[in-house]
Design a protein around this motif. Structure first.
Motif, PDB file in Angstrom:
ATOM      1  N   VAL A 262       0.856  -1.195   0.000  1.00  0.00           N
ATOM      2  CA  VAL A 262       0.000   0.000   0.000  1.00  0.00           C
ATOM      3  C   VAL A 262       0.886   1.236   0.000  1.00  0.00           C
ATOM      4  O   VAL A 262       1.775   1.373   0.840  1.00  0.00           O
ATOM      5  N   THR A 263       0.654   2.142  -0.956  1.00  0.00           N
ATOM      6  CA  THR A 263       1.374   3.405  -0.980  1.00  0.00           C
ATOM      7  C   THR A 263       0.413   4.534  -1.333  1.00  0.00           C
ATOM      8  O   THR A 263      -0.752   4.310  -1.643  1.00  0.00           O
ATOM      9  N   GLY A 264       0.921   5.763  -1.306  1.00  0.00           N
ATOM     10  CA  GLY A 264       0.107   6.948  -1.551  1.00  0.00           C
ATOM     11  C   GLY A 264       0.561   8.067  -0.640  1.00  0.00           C
ATOM     12  O   GLY A 264       1.350   7.858   0.284  1.00  0.00           O
ATOM     13  N   SER A 265       0.049   9.257  -0.884  1.00  0.00           N
ATOM     14  CA  SER A 265       0.454  10.403  -0.066  1.00  0.00           C
ATOM     15  C   SER A 265      -0.231  10.412   1.289  1.00  0.00           C
ATOM     16  O   SER A 265       0.306  10.944   2.259  1.00  0.00           O
ATOM     17  N   SER A 266      -1.427   9.859   1.369  1.00  0.00           N
ATOM     18  CA  SER A 266      -2.180   9.786   2.626  1.00  0.00           C
ATOM     19  C   SER A 266      -2.992   8.504   2.648  1.00  0.00           C
ATOM     20  O   SER A 266      -3.141   7.831   1.617  1.00  0.00           O
ATOM     21  N   ALA A 267      -3.508   8.181   3.824  1.00  0.00           N
ATOM     22  CA  ALA A 267      -4.447   7.069   4.034  1.00  0.00           C
ATOM     23  C   ALA A 267      -3.791   5.694   3.995  1.00  0.00           C
ATOM     24  O   ALA A 267      -4.483   4.673   4.038  1.00  0.00           O
ATOM     25  N   LYS A 268      -2.453   5.630   3.956  1.00  0.00           N
ATOM     26  CA  LYS A 268      -1.773   4.337   3.888  1.00  0.00           C
ATOM     27  C   LYS A 268      -1.958   3.527   5.174  1.00  0.00           C
ATOM     28  O   LYS A 268      -2.337   2.358   5.133  1.00  0.00           O
ATOM     29  N   SER A 269      -1.639   4.142   6.311  1.00  0.00           N
ATOM     30  CA  SER A 269      -1.629   3.403   7.578  1.00  0.00           C
ATOM     31  C   SER A 269      -3.006   2.860   7.920  1.00  0.00           C
ATOM     32  O   SER A 269      -3.145   1.708   8.366  1.00  0.00           O
ATOM     33  N   THR A 270      -4.033   3.677   7.718  1.00  0.00           N
ATOM     34  CA  THR A 270      -5.390   3.226   8.027  1.00  0.00           C
ATOM     35  C   THR A 270      -5.821   2.123   7.077  1.00  0.00           C
ATOM     36  O   THR A 270      -6.462   1.145   7.485  1.00  0.00           O
ATOM     37  N   THR A 271      -5.469   2.248   5.790  1.00  0.00           N
ATOM     38  CA  THR A 271      -5.799   1.193   4.826  1.00  0.00           C
ATOM     39  C   THR A 271      -5.141  -0.119   5.214  1.00  0.00           C
ATOM     40  O   THR A 271      -5.778  -1.184   5.222  1.00  0.00           O
ATOM     41  N   VAL A 272      -3.847  -0.074   5.568  1.00  0.00           N
ATOM     42  CA  VAL A 272      -3.125  -1.285   5.965  1.00  0.00           C
ATOM     43  C   VAL A 272      -3.757  -1.902   7.205  1.00  0.00           C
ATOM     44  O   VAL A 272      -3.981  -3.122   7.277  1.00  0.00           O
ATOM     45  N   THR A 273      -4.060  -1.083   8.197  1.00  0.00           N
ATOM     46  CA  THR A 273      -4.624  -1.597   9.448  1.00  0.00           C
ATOM     47  C   THR A 273      -5.981  -2.246   9.219  1.00  0.00           C
ATOM     48  O   THR A 273      -6.265  -3.340   9.736  1.00  0.00           O
ATOM     49  N   LEU A 274      -6.832  -1.579   8.451  1.00  0.00           N
ATOM     50  CA  LEU A 274      -8.156  -2.135   8.147  1.00  0.00           C
ATOM     51  C   LEU A 274      -8.033  -3.451   7.385  1.00  0.00           C
ATOM     52  O   LEU A 274      -8.653  -4.458   7.745  1.00  0.00           O
ATOM     53  N   LEU A 275      -7.215  -3.443   6.329  1.00  0.00           N
ATOM     54  CA  LEU A 275      -7.115  -4.625   5.477  1.00  0.00           C
ATOM     55  C   LEU A 275      -6.513  -5.807   6.240  1.00  0.00           C
ATOM     56  O   LEU A 275      -6.994  -6.940   6.121  1.00  0.00           O
ATOM     57  N   ALA A 276      -5.470  -5.551   7.026  1.00  0.00           N
ATOM     58  CA  ALA A 276      -4.858  -6.643   7.790  1.00  0.00           C
ATOM     59  C   ALA A 276      -5.851  -7.238   8.782  1.00  0.00           C
ATOM     60  O   ALA A 276      -5.889  -8.464   8.977  1.00  0.00           O
ATOM     61  N   HIS A 277      -6.657  -6.383   9.396  1.00  0.00           N
ATOM     62  CA  HIS A 277      -7.648  -6.891  10.356  1.00  0.00           C
ATOM     63  C   HIS A 277      -8.696  -7.740   9.647  1.00  0.00           C
ATOM     64  O   HIS A 277      -9.124  -8.778  10.179  1.00  0.00           O
ATOM     65  N   ILE A 278      -9.107  -7.323   8.469  1.00  0.00           N
ATOM     66  CA  ILE A 278     -10.081  -8.119   7.709  1.00  0.00           C
ATOM     67  C   ILE A 278      -9.477  -9.470   7.331  1.00  0.00           C
ATOM     68  O   ILE A 278     -10.084 -10.524   7.534  1.00  0.00           O
ATOM     69  N   LEU A 279      -8.277  -9.442   6.771  1.00  0.00           N
ATOM     70  CA  LEU A 279      -7.661 -10.674   6.267  1.00  0.00           C
ATOM     71  C   LEU A 279      -7.326 -11.658   7.381  1.00  0.00           C
ATOM     72  O   LEU A 279      -7.304 -12.871   7.154  1.00  0.00           O
ATOM     73  N   ALA A 280      -7.080 -11.136   8.584  1.00  0.00           N
ATOM     74  CA  ALA A 280      -6.757 -12.028   9.708  1.00  0.00           C
ATOM     75  C   ALA A 280      -7.910 -12.966  10.039  1.00  0.00           C
ATOM     76  O   ALA A 280      -7.700 -14.020  10.651  1.00  0.00           O
TER      77      ALA A 280
END
Length: 441
Positions: free
Chosen positions: A42-60
């Motif tokens: 995940v990359t981009g100027s903003s919203a990376k950390s929240t995207t990673v946290t949300l997605l990892a929690h879903i995939l877990a």
């Protein structure tokens, strides 16, 4: 010790450090090649950390998931790969610009799915233009495994310019956003304090109502990106909705502190680039609260005159807040009128400690206070002081992570204590470290 001896010892230390790094890199690459996990970058100027946290929690919910968040440069990627045990189902990585090894980190991840959230001038001092930022971020898409998926923000033309790079990798291009014709479309976005963000996601497979714990409307972007990625990876829609509803805002990224019988704080204190201040102010614009205050500790990545930036910020903030407070010497550039100053609609303070004293003296029941600033200034202490006694008022301690769990917050600042905490916050094998987590179930 003579100068030649010092030079020789220094050269030996450099050689030993480089050898150690080379060995770590080889181990990371070996574990990456042997891992059966699906890798997401995940990359981009903003919203990376929240995207990673949300997605990892879903995939877990579907299998063991490795997550790397906040620390987003080359060496954290190496350390995360070295932690792979071979039984992970997914590995989700945040990759930020500004590293001299962005391409190397992207190639080490070699993602099956690459997500690009947005491009904006939040790296002006280093990259100067959107074209340069786009070129840097596109390297993650260029590192896609053949046949992978590029999940791109279809509302952002800079991001969409990366589509040809995905196609060159024989990758599928999938889009998300609010616009017509996108693969995943966020609809009916609603967020008005004290209510939390909710939206409806439309895609070829149907519609999905998403309820979140976020308090600001612009978090629709990471929510949509994470949901779209999870659906692309085969997670059932009902699990996506259930898991997203469980994720709280990250510290200093619009997390909240609600004082019983007193004010409610929203702490947006991770960064303060000029072009995103309007998004934060949208919270106050739509909020239902009897009194609203906006506190700003600085503006970054603005370019040009700071006089103009601060006067513009004050003009915008004064339209949506009953009281605007700016910290530091640049408060004078707000150009508040004598009438606003006399009426108490504008105030300035030298530092966070004096601001905190004022807020405690004037706190109102059920008021909403939005704190906005850069991580290094630790403006969140003004809110945390309502939770516990704060003993650290150091203006710049050298630690860029939130104060919420810092030992110095209540024990007092000392250079050695903060350095130890700063070092331990990067140690990937610390089981308490939230930045290199393994998530299960």
């Amino acid at each position: 010790m003579t100068k030649p001896e010092r030079n020789r010892n220094s050269a030996l230390r450099v050689a030993a450090r480089n050898l150690k790094r080379s060995l770590k890199r080889q181990q990371a690459l070996r574990r990456r090649r042997r891992s059966p996990a699906r890798f997401i970058g995940v990359t981009g100027s903003s919203a990376k950390s929240t995207t990673v946290t949300l997605l990892a929690h879903i995939l877990a919910a579907r299998g063991p998931t490795r997550m790397q968040v906040f620390h987003n440069t080359y060496y954290p990627v190496v350390e995360t790969m070295r932690l792979l045990t071979g039984d992970e189902s997914y590995s989700v990585h945040e990759l930020g610009a500004g590293s001299d090894f962005f391409r190397e980190a992207a190639q080490m991840i070699a993602p099956d799915l690459a997500i690009v959230t947005m491009i904006s001038m939040e790296h002006r001092s280093r990259f100067k233009t959107e074209e340069n930022i786009t070129r840097e971020k596109a390297q993650l898409v260029e590192a896609l495994r053949p046949g992978g998926v590029a999940l791109l923000n279809g509302d952002d033309p800079w991001v969409m310019s990366m589509a040809d790079k995905a196609e060159a990798r024989q990758a599928q291009v999938v889009t998300f956003g609010q616009g017509e014709g996108l693969t995943y479309r966020a609809m009916r976005i609603q967020a008005a304090w004290p209510e939390r963000l909710r939206l409806t996601l439309e895609w070829p497979g149907g519609t999905l109502d998403l309820q979140t714990q976020f308090v600001v409307g612009h978090f629709w972007l990471p929510v949509t990106a994470a949901a779209a990625a999870a659906l692309e990876l085969g997670v059932p829609p009902e699990i996506v909705a259930e898991r997203i509803a469980q994720v709280a805002p990250l510290q200093s990224r619009c997390d909240t502190l609600e004082v019983p019988g007193g004010p409610s704080f929203v702490m947006d204190t991770a960064k303060a680039p000029a072009r995103t201040l309007g998004l934060s102010l949208d919270l106050l614009r739509t909020a239902r609260a009897p009194y609203k205050r906006f506190v700003l500790s600085g503006v970054s990545d603005f370019g040009g005159s700071n006089r103009r930036q601060y006067s513009d910020v004050y003009a915008q903030a004064s339209e949506v807040a009953d009281e605007v407070i700016i910290l530091g010497e640049r408060a004078k550039h707000a150009r508040a009128s004598d009438e606003d100053i006399a009426a108490g609609r504008f105030r300035s303070f030298a530092d966070v400690k004096s601001l905190t004293g004022y807020l405690k003296e004037t706190a109102r029941p059920d008021e909403l206070i939005l704190l906005k600033g850069s991580a290094a200034l630790h403006l969140e202490r003004a809110a945390l002081a309502f939770r516990e006694e704060v003993a650290c008022w150091q203006e710049k301690c050298g630690r860029n992570h939130p104060c919420h769990d810092c030992l110095a917050l209540t024990s007092g600042y000392s250079p050695k204590a903060v350095k130890r905490q700063r070092d331990s916050s990067f140690h990937p094998r610390d089981p308490k470290n939230p930045l290199f987590r393994r998530l299960e179930g």
